[in-house]
Write a protein that holds these residues in place. Structure first.
Motif, PDB file in Angstrom:
ATOM      1  N   ARG A 115       0.890  -1.273  -0.140  1.00 46.47           N
ATOM      2  CA  ARG A 115      -0.193   0.051  -0.158  1.00 46.47           C
ATOM      3  C   ARG A 115       0.980   1.171   0.043  1.00 46.47           C
ATOM      4  NH1 ARG A 115      -5.111   1.871   0.085  1.00 46.47           N
ATOM      5  NH2 ARG A 115      -5.777  -0.124   0.021  1.00 46.47           N
ATOM      6  N   ALA A 116       0.644   2.116  -0.980  1.00 43.95           N
ATOM      7  CA  ALA A 116       1.567   3.373  -1.039  1.00 43.95           C
ATOM      8  C   ALA A 116       0.724   4.183  -0.200  1.00 43.95           C
ATOM      9  CB  ALA A 116       1.459   3.818  -2.453  1.00 43.95           C
ATOM     10  N   LEU A 117       1.311   4.647   0.938  1.00 46.19           N
ATOM     11  CA  LEU A 117       0.678   5.283   2.019  1.00 46.19           C
ATOM     12  C   LEU A 117       0.680   6.743   1.391  1.00 46.19           C
ATOM     13  CD1 LEU A 117       2.418   4.049   5.118  1.00 46.19           C
ATOM     14  CD2 LEU A 117       0.344   3.382   4.135  1.00 46.19           C
ATOM     15  N   THR A 118       1.402   7.415   0.741  1.00 43.21           N
ATOM     16  CA  THR A 118       1.349   8.596   0.431  1.00 43.21           C
ATOM     17  C   THR A 118       0.228   9.040  -0.383  1.00 43.21           C
ATOM     18  OG1 THR A 118       2.674   8.486  -1.321  1.00 43.21           O
ATOM     19  CG2 THR A 118       3.856   9.363   0.876  1.00 43.21           C
ATOM     20  N   ILE A 119      -0.120   8.057  -1.260  1.00 44.63           N
ATOM     21  CA  ILE A 119      -1.600   8.416  -1.768  1.00 44.63           C
ATOM     22  C   ILE A 119      -2.585   7.218  -1.664  1.00 44.63           C
ATOM     23  CG2 ILE A 119      -0.148   8.734  -4.116  1.00 44.63           C
ATOM     24  CD1 ILE A 119      -0.342   6.222  -5.322  1.00 44.63           C
ATOM     25  N   ASN A 120      -2.279   6.503  -0.556  1.00 41.98           N
ATOM     26  CA  ASN A 120      -3.313   5.555   0.184  1.00 41.98           C
ATOM     27  C   ASN A 120      -3.965   4.825  -1.033  1.00 41.98           C
ATOM     28  OD1 ASN A 120      -4.699   4.424   2.208  1.00 41.98           O
ATOM     29  ND2 ASN A 120      -6.401   5.957   2.006  1.00 41.98           N
ATOM     30  N   GLU A 121      -3.063   3.973  -1.755  1.00 44.95           N
ATOM     31  CA  GLU A 121      -3.638   3.030  -2.907  1.00 44.95           C
ATOM     32  C   GLU A 121      -2.803   2.057  -2.904  1.00 44.95           C
ATOM     33  OE1 GLU A 121      -3.941   4.928  -6.719  1.00 44.95           O
ATOM     34  OE2 GLU A 121      -5.283   6.247  -6.115  1.00 44.95           O
ATOM     35  N   PRO A 122      -3.310   0.796  -3.568  1.00 45.00           N
ATOM     36  CA  PRO A 122      -2.708  -0.278  -3.548  1.00 45.00           C
ATOM     37  C   PRO A 122      -1.429  -0.188  -4.567  1.00 45.00           C
ATOM     38  CG  PRO A 122      -5.067  -0.775  -3.762  1.00 45.00           C
ATOM     39  CD  PRO A 122      -4.724   0.611  -3.715  1.00 45.00           C
ATOM     40  N   HIS A 123      -0.414  -0.747  -4.527  1.00 43.20           N
ATOM     41  CA  HIS A 123       0.724  -0.362  -5.531  1.00 43.20           C
ATOM     42  C   HIS A 123       1.345  -1.679  -5.688  1.00 43.20           C
ATOM     43  CE1 HIS A 123       3.631   2.147  -7.602  1.00 43.20           C
ATOM     44  NE2 HIS A 123       4.456   1.753  -6.646  1.00 43.20           N
ATOM     45  N   MET A 124       2.303  -1.842  -6.865  1.00 44.35           N
ATOM     46  CA  MET A 124       3.133  -2.944  -6.962  1.00 44.35           C
ATOM     47  C   MET A 124       4.868  -2.383  -7.177  1.00 44.35           C
ATOM     48  SD  MET A 124       3.162  -6.405  -9.545  1.00 44.35           S
ATOM     49  CE  MET A 124       1.975  -6.945  -8.716  1.00 44.35           C
ATOM     50  N   VAL A 125       5.701  -3.132  -6.588  1.00 44.26           N
ATOM     51  CA  VAL A 125       6.845  -2.804  -6.954  1.00 44.26           C
ATOM     52  C   VAL A 125       7.800  -4.186  -7.023  1.00 44.26           C
ATOM     53  CG1 VAL A 125       6.938  -0.667  -5.401  1.00 44.26           C
ATOM     54  CG2 VAL A 125       7.592  -2.855  -4.393  1.00 44.26           C
ATOM     55  N   LEU A 126       8.971  -4.101  -7.640  1.00 46.26           N
ATOM     56  CA  LEU A 126      10.110  -5.009  -7.471  1.00 46.26           C
ATOM     57  C   LEU A 126      10.672  -5.123  -6.530  1.00 46.26           C
ATOM     58  CD1 LEU A 126      10.782  -7.702  -9.255  1.00 46.26           C
ATOM     59  CD2 LEU A 126      12.316  -6.065 -10.534  1.00 46.26           C
ATOM     60  N   VAL A 127      10.763  -6.193  -5.611  1.00 45.07           N
ATOM     61  CA  VAL A 127      11.780  -6.323  -4.594  1.00 45.07           C
ATOM     62  C   VAL A 127      13.108  -7.176  -5.108  1.00 45.07           C
ATOM     63  CG1 VAL A 127      10.698  -5.393  -2.949  1.00 45.07           C
ATOM     64  CG2 VAL A 127      11.058  -7.898  -3.282  1.00 45.07           C
ATOM     65  N   LYS A 151      13.942   1.879   4.169  1.00 48.60           N
ATOM     66  CA  LYS A 151      13.761   3.080   4.267  1.00 48.60           C
ATOM     67  C   LYS A 151      12.713   3.577   3.092  1.00 48.60           C
ATOM     68  CE  LYS A 151      18.146   3.715   5.717  1.00 48.60           C
ATOM     69  NZ  LYS A 151      18.427   4.200   6.908  1.00 48.60           N
ATOM     70  N   ARG A 152      11.940   2.685   2.980  1.00 50.16           N
ATOM     71  CA  ARG A 152      10.684   3.352   2.041  1.00 50.16           C
ATOM     72  C   ARG A 152       9.438   3.139   3.152  1.00 50.16           C
ATOM     73  NH1 ARG A 152      10.408   3.247  -3.430  1.00 50.16           N
ATOM     74  NH2 ARG A 152       8.463   4.306  -2.858  1.00 50.16           N
ATOM     75  N   THR A 153       9.261   4.133   4.051  1.00 52.18           N
ATOM     76  CA  THR A 153       8.420   3.977   4.991  1.00 52.18           C
ATOM     77  C   THR A 153       7.095   4.565   4.615  1.00 52.18           C
ATOM     78  OG1 THR A 153       9.033   6.053   5.609  1.00 52.18           O
ATOM     79  CG2 THR A 153       9.974   4.402   6.894  1.00 52.18           C
ATOM     80  N   ASP A 154       7.003   4.829   3.213  1.00 56.58           N
ATOM     81  CA  ASP A 154       5.904   5.329   2.509  1.00 56.58           C
ATOM     82  C   ASP A 154       5.003   4.016   1.795  1.00 56.58           C
ATOM     83  OD1 ASP A 154       8.055   5.090   0.736  1.00 56.58           O
ATOM     84  OD2 ASP A 154       7.160   5.774  -0.962  1.00 56.58           O
ATOM     85  N   LEU A 155       5.855   2.829   2.077  1.00 59.75           N
ATOM     86  CA  LEU A 155       5.176   1.559   1.425  1.00 59.75           C
ATOM     87  C   LEU A 155       4.883   0.624   2.639  1.00 59.75           C
ATOM     88  CD1 LEU A 155       7.673   0.966  -1.669  1.00 59.75           C
ATOM     89  CD2 LEU A 155       5.512   2.097  -1.588  1.00 59.75           C
ATOM     90  N   LYS A 156       3.664   0.078   2.603  1.00 57.85           N
ATOM     91  CA  LYS A 156       3.438  -1.085   3.628  1.00 57.85           C
ATOM     92  C   LYS A 156       3.152  -2.361   2.690  1.00 57.85           C
ATOM     93  CE  LYS A 156      -0.263  -2.256   7.047  1.00 57.85           C
ATOM     94  NZ  LYS A 156      -1.630  -2.195   7.465  1.00 57.85           N
ATOM     95  N   PRO A 157       4.091  -3.316   2.940  1.00 57.85           N
ATOM     96  CA  PRO A 157       4.023  -4.468   2.337  1.00 57.85           C
ATOM     97  C   PRO A 157       2.891  -5.501   2.626  1.00 57.85           C
ATOM     98  CG  PRO A 157       5.728  -4.533   3.813  1.00 57.85           C
ATOM     99  CD  PRO A 157       5.250  -3.171   4.003  1.00 57.85           C
ATOM    100  N   ILE A 158       2.220  -5.977   1.605  1.00 54.55           N
ATOM    101  CA  ILE A 158       1.039  -6.835   1.898  1.00 54.55           C
ATOM    102  C   ILE A 158       1.607  -8.352   1.249  1.00 54.55           C
ATOM    103  CG2 ILE A 158      -1.212  -7.635   1.038  1.00 54.55           C
ATOM    104  CD1 ILE A 158      -1.431  -4.482   0.370  1.00 54.55           C
ATOM    105  N   TYR A 159       1.983  -8.656   0.255  1.00 53.31           N
ATOM    106  CA  TYR A 159       2.486  -9.777  -0.001  1.00 53.31           C
ATOM    107  C   TYR A 159       3.304  -9.740  -1.244  1.00 53.31           C
ATOM    108  CZ  TYR A 159      -0.881 -10.778  -3.799  1.00 53.31           C
ATOM    109  OH  TYR A 159      -1.692 -10.359  -5.214  1.00 53.31           O
ATOM    110  N   SER A 160       4.242 -10.673  -1.687  1.00 57.23           N
ATOM    111  CA  SER A 160       5.187 -10.876  -2.880  1.00 57.23           C
ATOM    112  C   SER A 160       5.054 -12.271  -3.342  1.00 57.23           C
ATOM    113  CB  SER A 160       6.452 -10.501  -2.433  1.00 57.23           C
ATOM    114  OG  SER A 160       7.119 -11.506  -1.412  1.00 57.23           O
ATOM    115  N   PHE A 161       5.452 -12.271  -4.822  1.00 52.04           N
ATOM    116  CA  PHE A 161       5.519 -13.392  -5.379  1.00 52.04           C
ATOM    117  C   PHE A 161       6.475 -13.387  -6.594  1.00 52.04           C
ATOM    118  CE2 PHE A 161       2.694 -11.043  -7.280  1.00 52.04           C
ATOM    119  CZ  PHE A 161       2.648 -11.076  -8.826  1.00 52.04           C
ATOM    120  N   ASN A 162       7.025 -14.663  -7.044  1.00 56.28           N
ATOM    121  CA  ASN A 162       7.452 -14.817  -8.353  1.00 56.28           C
ATOM    122  C   ASN A 162       7.192 -16.012  -8.948  1.00 56.28           C
ATOM    123  OD1 ASN A 162       9.048 -16.963  -7.091  1.00 56.28           O
ATOM    124  ND2 ASN A 162      10.855 -15.459  -6.902  1.00 56.28           N
TER     125      ASN A 162
END
Length: 198
Positions: A115-127, A151-162
């Motif tokens: 969850r991208a906290l600055t825009i309060n929306e679901p979001h996807m990144v690559l880790v 260092k990305r306190t603006d992101l709240k992780p939910i789940y990840s996959f590959n």
């Protein structure tokens, strides 16, 4: 020794790109081919930076509904680059497959829903995990600098996959070490379309 570029970026491939996306798109794909070839002999951190910059520069952010006429559509790397547009999933997917083509071990890469906290929306990144016990690095289209997840306190992780599994997120952006599922429907459909050359 044959590489991904040798069997993927053929004359037929480029003719198909011209037919589907126009002559002006061909150079973007030649740049992508060069990026992959350049990355094959680099260390992972250099690869991450090159791919993150390339994707964030070449692909413009577009909502799925505006770009594809669908509320949720996961584009293949070819579709994202060919149309020069995509949403957060498409950036992450493009980066994932480009890094794999360069030779990055898939076990080090995960697409992560946050969850991208600055825009309060679901979001996807690559880790990227150098080692599974390490803090992962985050490749994002919202912030172009690659930073550790803590260092990305603006992101709240939910789940990840590959392609190897689905992990539930723990505190601080880390996931369980063992997969809890084999993936999801969008991922499976995406892989089928990539295999068909989309």
């Amino acid at each position: 020794m044959a590489t991904v570029a040798d069997y993927f970026f053929t004359n037929n491939f480029y003719q198909d790109i011209e037919n589907r996306y126009g002559i002006n798109s061909v150079q973007d794909f030649k740049d992508w081919q060069q990026l992959i070839e350049d990355g094959e002999n680099l260390d992972d951190f250099s690869r991450l930076n090159l791919v993150n910059q390339f994707a964030n520069r070449k692909i413009r952010y577009r909502l799925d509904i505006d770009h594809w006429g669908k509320s949720d559509y996961w584009a293949t790397p070819i579709e994202s680059l060919g149309t020069r547009g995509g949403d957060c999933e498409d950036y992450a997917i493009f980066k994932f497959f480009t890094l794999k083509a360069m030779g990055v071990d898939e076990s080090k890469l995960r697409l992560m829903y946050v969850r991208a906290l600055t825009i309060n929306e679901p979001h996807m990144v690559l880790v990227y995990f150098e080692n599974l016990r390490d803090m992962p690095l985050v490749l994002d289209n919202l912030k172009t600098k690659i930073l550790p997840a803590n260092k990305r306190t603006d992101l709240k992780p939910i789940y990840s996959f590959n392609g190897q599994g689905l992990w539930l997120a723990k505190a601080q952006g880390l996931g369980n070490a063992k997969p809890t599922s084999t993936g999801n429907k969008n991922w499976t459909e995406l892989l089928k379309r990539i295999e068909q050359g989309d």
